[in-house]
Design a protein around this motif. Structure first.
Motif, PDB file in Angstrom:
ATOM      1  N   ARG A   1       0.814  -1.223   0.000  1.00 35.49           N
ATOM      2  CA  ARG A   1       0.000   0.000   0.000  1.00 35.49           C
ATOM      3  C   ARG A   1       0.849   1.275   0.000  1.00 35.49           C
ATOM      4  N   THR A   2       2.025   1.178   0.568  1.00 36.72           N
ATOM      5  CA  THR A   2       2.852   2.379   0.753  1.00 36.72           C
ATOM      6  C   THR A   2       3.784   2.650  -0.419  1.00 36.72           C
ATOM      7  N   LYS A   3       3.713   1.814  -1.475  1.00 33.01           N
ATOM      8  CA  LYS A   3       4.682   1.902  -2.558  1.00 33.01           C
ATOM      9  C   LYS A   3       4.010   1.991  -3.929  1.00 33.01           C
ATOM     10  N   ASP A   4       4.825   2.314  -4.908  1.00 31.56           N
ATOM     11  CA  ASP A   4       4.363   2.311  -6.296  1.00 31.56           C
ATOM     12  C   ASP A   4       4.459   0.874  -6.815  1.00 31.56           C
ATOM     13  N   ILE A   5       3.435   0.087  -6.511  1.00 29.16           N
ATOM     14  CA  ILE A   5       3.425  -1.346  -6.805  1.00 29.16           C
ATOM     15  C   ILE A   5       2.089  -1.728  -7.422  1.00 29.16           C
ATOM     16  N   MET A   6       2.129  -2.655  -8.366  1.00 27.17           N
ATOM     17  CA  MET A   6       0.918  -3.269  -8.898  1.00 27.17           C
ATOM     18  C   MET A   6       0.811  -4.670  -8.296  1.00 27.17           C
ATOM     19  N   PRO A   7      -0.068  -4.872  -7.314  1.00 29.88           N
ATOM     20  CA  PRO A   7      -0.232  -6.219  -6.755  1.00 29.88           C
ATOM     21  C   PRO A   7      -1.121  -7.073  -7.661  1.00 29.88           C
TER      22      PRO A   7
END
Length: 286
Positions: free
Chosen positions: A112-118
């Motif tokens: 949630r705290t990062k530039d990530i595509m889960p």
């Protein structure tokens, strides 16, 4: 490893190999994510000779639809990097090893705290946030766009979905925009209760403790009553190393990084020059 005579220390040309486990991306599929015709012919030939071919892949079941349709000879798949087994004829997943709920919460709280595509992988579907489909290139996954458009279940908010979903996840892929951030994410998530493996350009695969392509191969071989030493495994990436080491003969693709090649017994040509076909034919040449 290969000795000075050209014969491998673990695999031997005299072994009667019965099964070959094939990674897909970077191995069976070429760099355009296509299944080469020579590989299709080779798989059909070795299956007709009574050998067993299985997919051993990080992909989830919905992402295998094209390969399963084209190769009905391949009855079993080890999917989600060993978290599940799949019978392509019965269309049934079994032997599932999901991520514990507490670890799922940890993974998503960091994400949630990062530039990530889960990408949340369940037994029967892959789930990503709809807005991320427009950002696949940003997360270094643009080459997968055609497959994603067919296979992904899209939701408005991936975290809201995770909070409401009662089903366990077999694997969570965290696609990063930058490799350096992936390294930091791994450091934050490290725990004996998770298997964390790099894949693709900047992805981090999160699985339950003890889950790997190697453990999946071991479980399937146990069900089929095939000794691991009678198996060949072929791969190109970090998540393939456990199966290369588990099999009687581990084969690295020519396009694999050096550290993956070091884990293998033999090396074949790359994914665009018949390397996987070369490995498949070892089933009938030995």
């Amino acid at each position: 490893m290969v000795n000075c005579s050209g014969t491998t220390m673990k695999g031997t040309p005299r072994m009667n190999y019965q099964l070959i486990a094939l990674d897909l991306d970077g191995t069976l599929l070429n760099s355009r994510k296509e299944l080469p015709e020579d590989a299709v012919r080779a798989i059909r030939e070795v299956c007709a000779a009574g050998k067993t071919v299985v997919f051993d892949t990080g992909r989830a079941v919905p992402e295998l639809a094209e390969q399963i349709a084209l190769l009905p000879e391949v009855r079993y798949a080890i999917f989600c990097s060993g978290a599940g087994l799949y019978d392509t004829r019965e269309k049934k997943a079994f032997g599932l090893q999901p991520i514990p709920a507490a670890q799922t919460e940890r993974i998503l709280s960091v994400s949630r705290t990062k530039d990530i595509m889960p990408q949340l992988v369940l037994a029967d579907r892959d789930v990503i946030q709809a807005s991320h489909m427009e950002q696949l290139e940003h997360y270094n996954m643009g080459v997968y766009r055609p497959m994603y458009e067919k296979a992904m279940t899209l939701v408005p908010d991936i975290y809201a979905f995770a909070e409401s979903c009662k089903e366990p996840y077999l694997k969570i892929n965290l696609y990063h925009a930058e490799v350096a951030e992936r390294i930091r994410t791994r450091a934050q998530l490290e725990t004996p209760d998770l298997e964390l493996v790099y894949s693709e350009i900047s992805s981090l695969e999160c699985s339950a403790r003890g889950v790997s392509k190697g453990s999946g191969l071991e479980r399937l071989c146990g069900l089929l009553d095939i000794p691991l030493e009678a198996c060949i495994a072929v791969g190109d990436a970090d998540n393939d190393i456990p199966m290369l080491r588990a099999a009687g003969l581990g084969i690295a693709m020519g396009n694999a990084p050096d550290y993956v090649k070091t884990a293998a017994d033999r090396i074949v040509s790359d994914q665009d020059h018949g390397g996987c076909t070369e490995a498949i034919m070892m089933l009938v040449k030995n």
